[in-house]
Design a protein around this motif. Sequence first.
Motif, mmCIF file in Angstrom:
data_model
loop_
_atom_site.group_PDB
_atom_site.id
_atom_site.type_symbol
_atom_site.label_atom_id
_atom_site.label_comp_id
_atom_site.label_asym_id
_atom_site.label_seq_id
_atom_site.Cartn_x
_atom_site.Cartn_y
_atom_site.Cartn_z
ATOM 1 N N ASP A 98 1.084 2.738 15.220
ATOM 2 C CA ASP A 98 0.595 3.765 14.311
ATOM 3 C C ASP A 98 1.793 4.592 13.858
ATOM 4 O O ASP A 98 2.383 5.339 14.647
ATOM 5 C CB ASP A 98 -0.432 4.653 15.011
ATOM 6 C CG ASP A 98 -1.126 5.608 14.062
ATOM 7 O OD1 ASP A 98 -0.511 5.988 13.042
ATOM 8 O OD2 ASP A 98 -2.287 5.984 14.338
ATOM 9 N N PRO A 108 1.555 -5.175 8.349
ATOM 10 C CA PRO A 108 0.439 -4.250 8.143
ATOM 11 C C PRO A 108 -0.920 -4.832 8.493
ATOM 12 O O PRO A 108 -1.192 -6.024 8.279
ATOM 13 C CB PRO A 108 0.522 -3.942 6.647
ATOM 14 C CG PRO A 108 1.132 -5.173 6.045
ATOM 15 C CD PRO A 108 2.126 -5.649 7.072
ATOM 16 N N ARG A 120 0.808 -1.219 0.000
ATOM 17 C CA ARG A 120 0.000 0.000 0.000
ATOM 18 C C ARG A 120 0.842 1.271 0.000
ATOM 19 O O ARG A 120 0.364 2.328 -0.409
ATOM 20 C CB ARG A 120 -0.957 0.005 1.190
ATOM 21 C CG ARG A 120 -0.294 0.109 2.547
ATOM 22 C CD ARG A 120 -1.309 -0.098 3.659
ATOM 23 N NE ARG A 120 -0.700 0.041 4.973
ATOM 24 C CZ ARG A 120 -1.123 -0.610 6.046
ATOM 25 N NH1 ARG A 120 -2.143 -1.444 5.951
ATOM 26 N NH2 ARG A 120 -0.539 -0.417 7.216
ATOM 27 N N ASP A 121 2.108 1.179 0.462
ATOM 28 C CA ASP A 121 2.965 2.358 0.339
ATOM 29 C C ASP A 121 4.274 2.043 -0.372
ATOM 30 O O ASP A 121 5.216 2.835 -0.326
ATOM 31 C CB ASP A 121 3.209 3.029 1.697
ATOM 32 C CG ASP A 121 4.005 2.162 2.652
ATOM 33 O OD1 ASP A 121 4.424 2.699 3.692
ATOM 34 O OD2 ASP A 121 4.211 0.974 2.364
ATOM 35 N N GLY A 132 -6.625 -1.832 6.378
ATOM 36 C CA GLY A 132 -7.276 -0.588 6.773
ATOM 37 C C GLY A 132 -6.351 0.427 7.391
ATOM 38 O O GLY A 132 -6.756 1.571 7.630
ATOM 39 N N GLY A 133 -5.104 0.036 7.677
ATOM 40 C CA GLY A 133 -4.135 0.992 8.201
ATOM 41 C C GLY A 133 -3.516 0.585 9.514
ATOM 42 O O GLY A 133 -4.108 -0.146 10.314
ATOM 43 N N GLY A 134 -2.325 1.063 9.748
ATOM 44 C CA GLY A 134 -1.591 0.700 10.953
ATOM 45 C C GLY A 134 -0.884 -0.639 10.815
ATOM 46 O O GLY A 134 -0.955 -1.303 9.773
ATOM 47 N N ARG A 152 1.927 7.116 12.056
ATOM 48 C CA ARG A 152 1.690 8.552 11.944
ATOM 49 C C ARG A 152 2.161 9.311 13.178
ATOM 50 O O ARG A 152 2.671 10.437 13.069
ATOM 51 C CB ARG A 152 0.205 8.814 11.692
ATOM 52 C CG ARG A 152 -0.299 8.251 10.366
ATOM 53 C CD ARG A 152 -1.804 8.329 10.278
ATOM 54 N NE ARG A 152 -2.459 7.539 11.337
ATOM 55 C CZ ARG A 152 -3.772 7.432 11.491
ATOM 56 N NH1 ARG A 152 -4.583 8.074 10.652
ATOM 57 N NH2 ARG A 152 -4.274 6.691 12.462
ATOM 58 N N GLU A 188 -2.408 -8.637 4.351
ATOM 59 C CA GLU A 188 -2.535 -7.756 5.509
ATOM 60 C C GLU A 188 -3.357 -8.446 6.571
ATOM 61 O O GLU A 188 -4.225 -9.276 6.286
ATOM 62 C CB GLU A 188 -3.196 -6.437 5.094
ATOM 63 C CG GLU A 188 -2.370 -5.640 4.104
ATOM 64 C CD GLU A 188 -3.004 -4.305 3.730
ATOM 65 O OE1 GLU A 188 -2.257 -3.344 3.489
ATOM 66 O OE2 GLU A 188 -4.252 -4.241 3.677
#
Length: 302
Positions: free
Chosen positions: A90, A72, A34-35, A75-77, A92, A297
């Motif tokens: 996280d 991963p 995803r990144d 959905g994130g994190g 971020r 993921e």
Amino acid sequence: MTQSKAAGTVQRSEPQSVWSLGGPLLEGPAWVERDAALWFVDIKSRRIHRFDPAGGDKRSWDAPGQVGFVLPIAGGGFVAGLQEGLFRFDERDGSFTELARPEPDQPGNRLNDATVDPNGRLWFGSMDDGEIAKSGAIYRLAADGSCVPSSPLCSITNGPAVSPDGRTLYHVDTLHGIIHACALEEDGRLTGRREFARIPSTEGYPDGPTVDAEGCVWVGLYAGWGAKRFAPSGELLETVCFPVSAVTKLAFGGPNLTTVYATTANKHLKPEEREREPQAGDLFAFEVSVPGLPSAEISVGV
């Protein structure tokens, strides 16, 4: 590099250092699609690293304890495996939130390596931080957030890794030089454990495994100056040589999943040995003709 005639040429370039870290114990490389970046850890320095090969960006975060892997979440994190257990990480804000403690009665253990199967289930291992006691095991993170022990006890676990069809799980008993294979049932049970391959200590100790698109098992060699690739039958197909003695794990990345990244270590080296291995503890990369598998993921239990 050695190879069988049936295998053909897989390695297309020599391993080269792409991030000069000099880390005591780099581990757990994982390509996060995803990144479009490689994530990995330095266990003993308690650091999480991110490498963007296209843009050249290199970022690092401090962890609150020894960190064995970071993978991963859908959905994130991320889920990070710390000494105490599983934590949500996280990127971020660099925060860690506890998810589960699989071994509250084993303060001398730490989490070490992990993978995600095609069904989104996290599999991870624990080990004795002193690398002696037979106190570690392979676990599965269940849908209810509990950690299900899924292997006999072992001093140093590595892996797991999962076959392309999701039906076979491989895990490593490093001190005994054994790569085990198990049938991975639909409900997450492991059955029919067998010896897949054995590596004599004179050739190094099998460390982290991964699997390519042909179902071949790659394993890094600690104190073995390279990595080995085994056919699904367990036949040794080839050995890739490195300029450093401890290769801890490989991961496939890049747009075509044909770049192999390798983490390495230097914690075992004496000062005079480090002078002979100036790149020990760096992140390496080389190209292959057979790609890896797209990374899954975590979607179960988080």
